[in-house]
Design a protein around this motif. Structure first.
Motif, PDB file in Angstrom:
ATOM      1  N   VAL A 117       0.848  -1.187   0.000  1.00 47.85           N
ATOM      2  CA  VAL A 117       0.000   0.000   0.000  1.00 47.85           C
ATOM      3  C   VAL A 117       0.885   1.239   0.000  1.00 47.85           C
ATOM      4  N   ASP A 118       0.553   2.229  -0.837  1.00 46.20           N
ATOM      5  CA  ASP A 118       1.273   3.501  -0.825  1.00 46.20           C
ATOM      6  C   ASP A 118       1.083   4.160   0.545  1.00 46.20           C
ATOM      7  N   SER A 119       2.186   4.483   1.213  1.00 46.71           N
ATOM      8  CA  SER A 119       2.113   5.014   2.572  1.00 46.71           C
ATOM      9  C   SER A 119       1.395   6.353   2.654  1.00 46.71           C
ATOM     10  N   VAL A 120       1.384   7.112   1.563  1.00 45.75           N
ATOM     11  CA  VAL A 120       0.766   8.438   1.576  1.00 45.75           C
ATOM     12  C   VAL A 120      -0.699   8.380   1.166  1.00 45.75           C
ATOM     13  N   THR A 121      -0.982   7.716   0.051  1.00 46.36           N
ATOM     14  CA  THR A 121      -2.341   7.743  -0.507  1.00 46.36           C
ATOM     15  C   THR A 121      -3.223   6.589  -0.037  1.00 46.36           C
ATOM     16  N   GLY A 122      -2.602   5.497   0.439  1.00 43.09           N
ATOM     17  CA  GLY A 122      -3.380   4.320   0.810  1.00 43.09           C
ATOM     18  C   GLY A 122      -3.770   3.453  -0.370  1.00 43.09           C
ATOM     19  N   HIS A 154      -7.108 -11.981  10.024  1.00 43.40           N
ATOM     20  CA  HIS A 154      -5.898 -11.761  10.808  1.00 43.40           C
ATOM     21  C   HIS A 154      -4.856 -11.079   9.917  1.00 43.40           C
ATOM     22  N   LEU A 155      -4.187 -10.075  10.451  1.00 35.86           N
ATOM     23  CA  LEU A 155      -3.315  -9.233   9.634  1.00 35.86           C
ATOM     24  C   LEU A 155      -1.953  -9.017  10.271  1.00 35.86           C
ATOM     25  N   LEU A 156      -0.943  -8.943   9.401  1.00 33.84           N
ATOM     26  CA  LEU A 156       0.361  -8.386   9.739  1.00 33.84           C
ATOM     27  C   LEU A 156       0.478  -7.089   8.966  1.00 33.84           C
ATOM     28  N   SER A 157       1.002  -6.061   9.608  1.00 35.87           N
ATOM     29  CA  SER A 157       1.148  -4.775   8.928  1.00 35.87           C
ATOM     30  C   SER A 157       2.470  -4.157   9.336  1.00 35.87           C
ATOM     31  N   LEU A 158       3.258  -3.739   8.354  1.00 32.46           N
ATOM     32  CA  LEU A 158       4.537  -3.123   8.687  1.00 32.46           C
ATOM     33  C   LEU A 158       4.973  -2.158   7.596  1.00 32.46           C
ATOM     34  N   PRO A 159       5.610  -1.061   7.996  1.00 33.73           N
ATOM     35  CA  PRO A 159       6.074  -0.083   7.017  1.00 33.73           C
ATOM     36  C   PRO A 159       7.316  -0.571   6.288  1.00 33.73           C
ATOM     37  N   VAL A 160       7.413  -0.207   5.012  1.00 34.35           N
ATOM     38  CA  VAL A 160       8.621  -0.439   4.219  1.00 34.35           C
ATOM     39  C   VAL A 160       9.095   0.957   3.803  1.00 34.35           C
ATOM     40  N   LYS A 161       9.748   1.645   4.735  1.00 30.66           N
ATOM     41  CA  LYS A 161      10.039   3.062   4.569  1.00 30.66           C
ATOM     42  C   LYS A 161      10.889   3.342   3.342  1.00 30.66           C
ATOM     43  N   ALA A 162      11.813   2.433   3.040  1.00 31.85           N
ATOM     44  CA  ALA A 162      12.720   2.661   1.917  1.00 31.85           C
ATOM     45  C   ALA A 162      11.970   2.785   0.595  1.00 31.85           C
ATOM     46  N   ALA A 163      10.786   2.180   0.515  1.00 28.67           N
ATOM     47  CA  ALA A 163      10.024   2.202  -0.734  1.00 28.67           C
ATOM     48  C   ALA A 163       8.770   3.072  -0.631  1.00 28.67           C
ATOM     49  N   GLY A 164       8.557   3.690   0.529  1.00 32.15           N
ATOM     50  CA  GLY A 164       7.341   4.483   0.706  1.00 32.15           C
ATOM     51  C   GLY A 164       6.085   3.636   0.684  1.00 32.15           C
ATOM     52  N   VAL A 189      11.799  -8.330   5.332  1.00 32.04           N
ATOM     53  CA  VAL A 189      11.586  -7.008   4.731  1.00 32.04           C
ATOM     54  C   VAL A 189      12.840  -6.148   4.881  1.00 32.04           C
ATOM     55  N   GLU A 190      13.481  -6.202   6.033  1.00 31.05           N
ATOM     56  CA  GLU A 190      14.706  -5.422   6.235  1.00 31.05           C
ATOM     57  C   GLU A 190      15.785  -5.814   5.230  1.00 31.05           C
ATOM     58  N   ILE A 191      15.933  -7.116   4.974  1.00 32.02           N
ATOM     59  CA  ILE A 191      16.959  -7.567   4.031  1.00 32.02           C
ATOM     60  C   ILE A 191      16.589  -7.181   2.607  1.00 32.02           C
ATOM     61  N   VAL A 192      15.315  -7.326   2.241  1.00 38.19           N
ATOM     62  CA  VAL A 192      14.875  -6.926   0.902  1.00 38.19           C
ATOM     63  C   VAL A 192      15.127  -5.437   0.686  1.00 38.19           C
TER      64      VAL A 192
END
Length: 205
Positions: A117-122, A154-164, A189-192
């Protein structure tokens, strides 16, 4: 199958024998936690006939103190290393790093689908093949990695800041995601992100 059981000698053997009586093969056991005198284990099982969750609970109730937390199908191949496979695919084509991540991450935690998901627009930027056909996700994007449930989802949710981006992973069958599963996805995700960043820097140079 996720099973909570007393953490004392002999109980795991009793559970294994109960599975044998049901005609089930134990293909893999993952210990999720051991605390306060109890253990939480994920069993990957195979058996021809199969049983519903209610029947499994009834049949395993013969083992004192055992609780079934969830039963759900998985595409995970016991003994395989899907996280290594994912990272190998990312390394071979870093321009598609986050697309590859979204496509492959459900198999890491026996989930059903994932979206970026785009962190800004959703807006949904990319979804795995089983993801619901939506253009945007509701506000399921907390600022830090987390696991939670929305009704039976059931959900996992985490930011991928490097890609926004924000990664959302979901399953509707089985139990809520365990902290061990969240930690696994966070590390991948950190390694990717590191691989993608290193490749981008190399391109700029």
């Amino acid at each position: 199958m996720r099973v909570s059981l007393p953490d004392r000698p002999g109980v795991l053997g009793q559970v294994a024998r109960a599975f044998g009586v049901l005609g089930a093969d134990i293909l893999q056991v993952t210990v999720l936690e051991r605390e306060a005198g109890r253990a939480m284990d994920d069993f990957t099982l195979s058996w021809p006939g199969g049983f519903g969750a209610d029947e499994l609970r009834e049949r395993l109730s013969v083992v004192p103190g055992v609780r079934i937390e969830g039963v759900w199908p998985t595409r995970e191949v016991p003994g395989a290393n899907p996280d290594y496979d994912l990272l190998g695919h990312v390394a071979s084509d870093v321009e598609r790093a986050f697309v590859t991540l979204v496509d492959a991450v459900p198999d890491l935690v026996s989930a059903e689908w994932a979206v970026a998901v785009d962190s800004v627009t959703g807006a949904v930027v990319h979804g795995s093949w089983q993801a619901p056909g939506v253009e945007a996700m509701p506000d399921l994007t907390p600022l830090r990695p987390s696991s939670f449930s929305e009704g039976t989802l059931h959900l996992l949710s985490l930011p991928v800041k490097a890609a926004g981006l924000h990664l959302v992973v979901a399953r509707s069958e089985g139990p809520a995601f365990h902290q061990v599963e969240l930690d696994k996805v966070v590390r991948v995700v950190e390694i990717v992100a590191l691989l993608a960043d290193t490749a981008a820097q190399g391109t700029v140079a």
